[in-house]
Design an enzyme around this catalytic site. Structure first.
Site, PDB file in Angstrom:
ATOM      1  N   SER A  51     -78.277  62.092  71.001  1.00  0.00           N
ATOM      2  CA  SER A  51     -78.497  61.031  70.025  1.00  0.00           C
ATOM      3  C   SER A  51     -78.198  61.486  68.601  1.00  0.00           C
ATOM      4  O   SER A  51     -78.014  60.665  67.700  1.00  0.00           O
ATOM      5  CB  SER A  51     -79.937  60.516  70.097  1.00  0.00           C
ATOM      6  OG  SER A  51     -80.178  59.866  71.330  1.00  0.00           O
ATOM      7  N   GLY A 229     -78.839  57.392  72.960  1.00  0.00           N
ATOM      8  CA  GLY A 229     -77.506  57.824  72.560  1.00  0.00           C
ATOM      9  C   GLY A 229     -77.294  57.656  71.071  1.00  0.00           C
ATOM     10  O   GLY A 229     -78.145  57.116  70.362  1.00  0.00           O
ATOM     11  N   GLY A 231     -75.072  56.615  67.383  1.00  0.00           N
ATOM     12  CA  GLY A 231     -74.212  55.588  66.819  1.00  0.00           C
ATOM     13  C   GLY A 231     -74.809  54.191  66.806  1.00  0.00           C
ATOM     14  O   GLY A 231     -75.968  53.956  67.141  1.00  0.00           O
ATOM     15  N   CYS A 257     -84.425  53.763  73.544  1.00  0.00           N
ATOM     16  CA  CYS A 257     -83.721  54.030  72.285  1.00  0.00           C
ATOM     17  C   CYS A 257     -82.443  53.181  72.155  1.00  0.00           C
ATOM     18  O   CYS A 257     -82.531  51.980  71.953  1.00  0.00           O
ATOM     19  CB  CYS A 257     -83.429  55.524  72.160  1.00  0.00           C
ATOM     20  SG  CYS A 257     -83.108  56.064  70.467  1.00  0.00           S
ATOM     21  N   LEU A 258     -81.254  53.773  72.282  1.00  0.00           N
ATOM     22  CA  LEU A 258     -80.021  52.995  72.204  1.00  0.00           C
ATOM     23  C   LEU A 258     -79.983  51.955  73.321  1.00  0.00           C
ATOM     24  O   LEU A 258     -79.513  50.827  73.118  1.00  0.00           O
ATOM     25  CB  LEU A 258     -78.801  53.910  72.291  1.00  0.00           C
ATOM     26  CG  LEU A 258     -77.421  53.267  72.093  1.00  0.00           C
ATOM     27  CD1 LEU A 258     -77.305  52.598  70.735  1.00  0.00           C
ATOM     28  CD2 LEU A 258     -76.317  54.305  72.265  1.00  0.00           C
ATOM     29  N   GLN A 261     -81.865  48.953  72.226  1.00  0.00           N
ATOM     30  CA  GLN A 261     -81.089  48.140  71.288  1.00  0.00           C
ATOM     31  C   GLN A 261     -80.007  47.339  72.011  1.00  0.00           C
ATOM     32  O   GLN A 261     -79.745  46.178  71.670  1.00  0.00           O
ATOM     33  CB  GLN A 261     -80.467  49.046  70.221  1.00  0.00           C
ATOM     34  CG  GLN A 261     -81.494  49.788  69.376  1.00  0.00           C
ATOM     35  CD  GLN A 261     -80.913  51.002  68.663  1.00  0.00           C
ATOM     36  OE1 GLN A 261     -79.705  51.210  68.649  1.00  0.00           O
ATOM     37  NE2 GLN A 261     -81.789  51.819  68.079  1.00  0.00           N
ATOM     38  N   PHE A 302     -81.076  53.064  63.895  1.00  0.00           N
ATOM     39  CA  PHE A 302     -80.914  51.610  63.990  1.00  0.00           C
ATOM     40  C   PHE A 302     -82.176  51.026  64.608  1.00  0.00           C
ATOM     41  O   PHE A 302     -82.932  51.723  65.295  1.00  0.00           O
ATOM     42  CB  PHE A 302     -79.696  51.249  64.850  1.00  0.00           C
ATOM     43  CG  PHE A 302     -78.380  51.583  64.202  1.00  0.00           C
ATOM     44  CD1 PHE A 302     -77.640  50.606  63.551  1.00  0.00           C
ATOM     45  CD2 PHE A 302     -77.882  52.877  64.235  1.00  0.00           C
ATOM     46  CE1 PHE A 302     -76.434  50.922  62.934  1.00  0.00           C
ATOM     47  CE2 PHE A 302     -76.673  53.202  63.630  1.00  0.00           C
ATOM     48  CZ  PHE A 302     -75.949  52.223  62.978  1.00  0.00           C
ATOM     49  N   HIS A 343     -89.125  57.838  72.470  1.00  0.00           N
ATOM     50  CA  HIS A 343     -88.770  58.695  73.598  1.00  0.00           C
ATOM     51  C   HIS A 343     -89.990  59.096  74.423  1.00  0.00           C
ATOM     52  O   HIS A 343     -90.642  60.107  74.126  1.00  0.00           O
ATOM     53  CB  HIS A 343     -88.046  59.950  73.096  1.00  0.00           C
ATOM     54  CG  HIS A 343     -86.654  59.684  72.656  1.00  0.00           C
ATOM     55  ND1 HIS A 343     -85.568  59.845  73.486  1.00  0.00           N
ATOM     56  CD2 HIS A 343     -86.153  59.235  71.475  1.00  0.00           C
ATOM     57  CE1 HIS A 343     -84.463  59.526  72.841  1.00  0.00           C
ATOM     58  NE2 HIS A 343     -84.793  59.146  71.615  1.00  0.00           N
ATOM     59  N   GLU A 345     -90.041  60.494  77.209  1.00  0.00           N
ATOM     60  CA  GLU A 345     -89.827  61.795  77.861  1.00  0.00           C
ATOM     61  C   GLU A 345     -90.132  62.946  76.914  1.00  0.00           C
ATOM     62  O   GLU A 345     -90.168  64.118  77.330  1.00  0.00           O
ATOM     63  CB  GLU A 345     -88.380  61.897  78.357  1.00  0.00           C
ATOM     64  CG  GLU A 345     -87.348  62.331  77.328  1.00  0.00           C
ATOM     65  CD  GLU A 345     -87.011  61.286  76.281  1.00  0.00           C
ATOM     66  OE1 GLU A 345     -86.368  61.641  75.282  1.00  0.00           O
ATOM     67  OE2 GLU A 345     -87.405  60.104  76.458  1.00  0.00           O
TER      68      GLU A 345
END
Length: 369
Positions: A51, A229, A231, A257-258, A261, A302, A343, A345
């Site tokens: 990430s 991840g 970006g 997370c990503l 989104q 983000f 997260h 984990e």
């Protein structure tokens, strides 16, 4: 220890601000968006977290490298940060199960590092002025000359980076005789996510970021997972389509997370780039379903639009970040889908939120019944 030439180095921010320090002995220059992590431990896990791809990491802990490195503490197959900024870099280390020094580890990766920086002043500056592109230079190039490099550097907003860290071919993780089969979309997946799934009797097939729903469905999984991840999530059109198709068939879906989104975008909810992201291992989150608080590990730049999520007829907020009231989790009222921005984990971080993996398994079992 061999002699290391610690020449003067600099960190140049896009607005022209310069912070000076020393090279740890790896010469060159590197580019990325500058970000800071407030964790006091877990630097190896942070440096190898996919990430963070494309970012220059500023560590706020005073000492980095003091406990060395261990191959069991990586979150991917290589260092993913673009560069490192720290206060005190420890060439010597002390830990019984350490395998090598952080310097030897980073030297093999050819990571550009600047130490002896006033990181308190730097973090304060980033907090006030926002995340921005930056350059670390340890080869003596003047700041005036380096400023020209920013013209060719892309901004993180609109930047698709999942393809840079995702697996190229599908692979398996866990015991093939496990009770559950999971299809995971790799947008930059952390190894400890796979460990958590495998420890709950899951056999995981990990697919490239641009895999289709049909490819993932061919594994005949009991559930689907969308990973973390780097970006901007908006360019990930294929992943958003996968999320829509999974939800349309009411299959168990869990996003982190990503992935969280991407699920929001798949349901017509926008995302935005934060002024400063959340990166650390002590972020307070409130579970709105149970009323309990959680101390969480976070790493994102983000976030999901809260107002649009509150107005959505099917999705609702399940977790809130207590520092700034941003969305930290959501679920579907009618579909077997939930996701979190942080997260569970950990690695590094507290284990307050590992119950979310159990919740995923419970969702799978409820559908089987």
């Amino acid at each position: 220890m061999k002699y290391i030439n610690r020449s003067q180095a600099l960190l140049l921010l896009k607005d022209g601000t310069v912070f000076y320090g020393k090279s740890i002995g790896i010469e060159g220059k590197t580019f990325g968006e500058v970000a800071f992590n407030t964790g006091t431990t877990g630097y190896q896990e942070i440096f190898t977290d996919p990430s963070y791809f494309g970012q220059i990491m500023v560590t706020t802990n005073a000492h980095i490298g003091n406990y060395g490195t261990n191959q069991e503490e990586v979150e991917s197959n290589s260092v993913k940060i673009s560069g490192l900024v720290c206060k005190n870099f420890s060439f010597n280390y002390s830990r019984e199960n350490a395998e090598q020094s952080l310097y030897d580890y980073l030297e093999k990766e050819k990571l550009i590092v600047i130490s002896d920086v006033d990181t308190r002043a730097l973090v304060s500056y980033i907090r006030d002025n926002g995340a921005m592109n930056a350059i670390i230079c340890t080869d003596g190039t003047p700041a005036e000359e380096l400023m020209k490099e920013f013209d060719s550097m892309p901004d993180m907003k609109g930047l698709e980076l999942a393809s840079k860290v995702s697996t190229k071919e599908p692979y398996f993780y866990g015991n093939e005789n496990s009770k559950y089969k999971i299809s995971a979309l790799d947008l930059g997946i952390k190894t400890n996510i796979l460990r958590n799934l495998a420890s709950r009797d899951c056999y995981v097939k990990v697919f490239p970021y641009n895999a289709s729903y049909e490819e993932m469905k061919a594994f005949s999984p009991d559930g689907y997972f969308l990973s973390n991840g780097p970006g901007d999530p908006e360019p990930l059109i294929s992943a958003q389509q996968v999320a829509r198709e999974i939800m349309s068939e009411n299959n168990p879906l869990f996003g982190i997370c990503l992935g969280h989104q991407v699920i929001a975008l798949a349901n017509g909810i926008s995302t935005y780039k934060m002024f400063n992201g959340h990166r650390g291992i002590n972020h307070p989150v409130k579970n709105l379903i149970t009323g309990k608080g959680e101390i969480t590990s976070q790493n994102h730049g983000f976030a999901v639009n809260k107002e649009e999520l509150e107005a959505h007829p099917d999705l609702e907020i399940t977790h809130l970040h207590l520092n700034d009231n941003t969305v930290a989790g959501m679920h579907s009222k009618s579909k077997n889908c939930f996701s979190v921005q942080y997260h569970p984990e950990a690695s590094p971080g507290p284990h307050d939120s590992t119950y979310l993996f159990d919740q995923f398994i419970e969702n799978i079992n409820s559908l089987k019944k």
